[in-house]
Design a protein around this motif. Structure first.
Motif, PDB file in Angstrom:
ATOM      1  N   THR A  13      23.944  39.510  32.003  1.00  9.64           N
ATOM      2  CA  THR A  13      25.323  39.181  31.717  1.00  9.64           C
ATOM      3  C   THR A  13      25.690  39.578  30.514  1.00  9.64           C
ATOM      4  O   THR A  13      26.748  40.172  30.579  1.00  9.64           O
ATOM      5  CB  THR A  13      25.223  37.427  31.732  1.00  9.64           C
ATOM      6  OG1 THR A  13      24.678  37.162  33.198  1.00  9.64           O
ATOM      7  CG2 THR A  13      26.713  37.218  31.767  1.00  9.64           C
ATOM      8  N   ALA A  83      28.149  29.298  35.719  1.00  4.76           N
ATOM      9  CA  ALA A  83      28.110  28.888  36.945  1.00  4.76           C
ATOM     10  C   ALA A  83      28.281  27.686  37.588  1.00  4.76           C
ATOM     11  O   ALA A  83      28.265  27.363  38.746  1.00  4.76           O
ATOM     12  CB  ALA A  83      26.468  29.211  37.280  1.00  4.76           C
ATOM     13  N   LYS A 104      31.255  31.740  37.105  1.00 11.25           N
ATOM     14  CA  LYS A 104      30.541  33.012  37.719  1.00 11.25           C
ATOM     15  C   LYS A 104      30.511  32.865  39.271  1.00 11.25           C
ATOM     16  O   LYS A 104      30.267  31.878  39.752  1.00 11.25           O
ATOM     17  CB  LYS A 104      29.252  32.970  36.908  1.00 11.25           C
ATOM     18  CG  LYS A 104      29.232  33.152  35.442  1.00 11.25           C
ATOM     19  CD  LYS A 104      27.539  33.060  35.006  1.00 11.25           C
ATOM     20  CE  LYS A 104      27.578  33.201  33.343  1.00 11.25           C
ATOM     21  NZ  LYS A 104      26.280  32.920  32.990  1.00 11.25           N
ATOM     22  N   PRO A 105      30.384  34.002  39.707  1.00 11.55           N
ATOM     23  CA  PRO A 105      30.644  35.401  39.194  1.00 11.55           C
ATOM     24  C   PRO A 105      32.054  35.592  38.518  1.00 11.55           C
ATOM     25  O   PRO A 105      32.974  35.283  39.283  1.00 11.55           O
ATOM     26  CB  PRO A 105      30.177  36.357  40.273  1.00 11.55           C
ATOM     27  CG  PRO A 105      30.498  35.372  41.596  1.00 11.55           C
ATOM     28  CD  PRO A 105      30.409  34.019  41.165  1.00 11.55           C
ATOM     29  N   GLN A 107      35.515  37.261  37.681  1.00  8.16           N
ATOM     30  CA  GLN A 107      36.226  38.094  38.064  1.00  8.16           C
ATOM     31  C   GLN A 107      36.951  38.761  36.815  1.00  8.16           C
ATOM     32  O   GLN A 107      37.821  38.222  36.204  1.00  8.16           O
ATOM     33  CB  GLN A 107      37.353  37.564  38.839  1.00  8.16           C
ATOM     34  CG  GLN A 107      36.806  36.723  40.068  1.00  8.16           C
ATOM     35  CD  GLN A 107      37.907  35.716  40.755  1.00  8.16           C
ATOM     36  OE1 GLN A 107      38.975  35.943  40.686  1.00  8.16           O
ATOM     37  NE2 GLN A 107      37.365  34.963  41.827  1.00  8.16           N
ATOM     38  N   SER A 168      39.672  33.756  44.746  1.00  2.34           N
ATOM     39  CA  SER A 168      38.481  33.173  44.639  1.00  2.34           C
ATOM     40  C   SER A 168      38.305  32.078  45.787  1.00  2.34           C
ATOM     41  O   SER A 168      38.986  31.421  46.124  1.00  2.34           O
ATOM     42  CB  SER A 168      38.172  32.542  43.217  1.00  2.34           C
ATOM     43  OG  SER A 168      38.860  31.618  42.988  1.00  2.34           O
TER      44      SER A 168
END
Length: 168
Positions: A13, A83, A104-105, A107, A168
């Motif tokens: 990351t 997350a 997370k993930p 954008q 999302s």
């Protein structure tokens, strides 16, 4: 060039964000735990911090609180990148002093928007309030006038076309 301190226990990351942000004109420094983040925040003087919540030694909430409690880093913008998607986690992060929260993930276009927003926002003034200060007497009239308040300069904002951001 703005300097970003990236704090995440996953090397992938940190590397991914370092590469992406470097390609977009940012200088980066990485930390893999909370204690290192607190030290690097003082040594490197970053312009902004991207902080994961789940770190091996301290939770990101604690890192954020400690940054806020220490005068040299108390105004450092903190963007949580986690997350954890529950509203309770977002609320807890904001209460700890975070300025923004992404999940997370990540954008990448949204990350750039948030970094720009946080880096361009007016900073809280470190000058003391004039509330309760004595009135100043104008010599030419002898009339008391209240002291001038400190107003941060306006910063131009760039409109964001939300149609180009991924859903999302």
């Amino acid at each position: 060039m703005s300097k970003v301190l990236i704090v995440d226990d996953e090397e992938f990351t940190v590397d991914m964000l370092t590469t992406f942000l470097g390609m977009n004109g940012y200088e980066t420094v990485g930390a893999y735990n909370g204690e290192d983040a607190l030290v690097l925040a003082q040594i490197e003087s970053p312009d902004i911090l991207i902080l994961d919540l789940m770190l091996p030694d301290l939770e990101g909430y604690d890192v954020c609180r400690r940054l806020r409690d220490f005068e040299p880093t108390s105004k450092l913008p903190v963007l949580i990148l986690s997350a954890r998607t529950a509203q309770v986690d977002k609320d807890k992060a904001l209460l700890a002093g975070a300025d923004g929260y992404l999940t997370k993930p990540v954008q990448f276009p949204l990350l750039l928007v948030e970094l720009t927003r946080l880096l361009n926002r007016p900073r809280p003034s470190t000058t003391k309030s004039t509330e309760g200060a004595p009135d100043v007497v104008k010599p030419e009239t002898g009339t008391p006038t209240p002291p001038a308040a400190t107003v941060p300069p306006a910063t131009p904002s760039t409109p964001v076309d939300s149609s180009t951001l991924p859903i999302s």
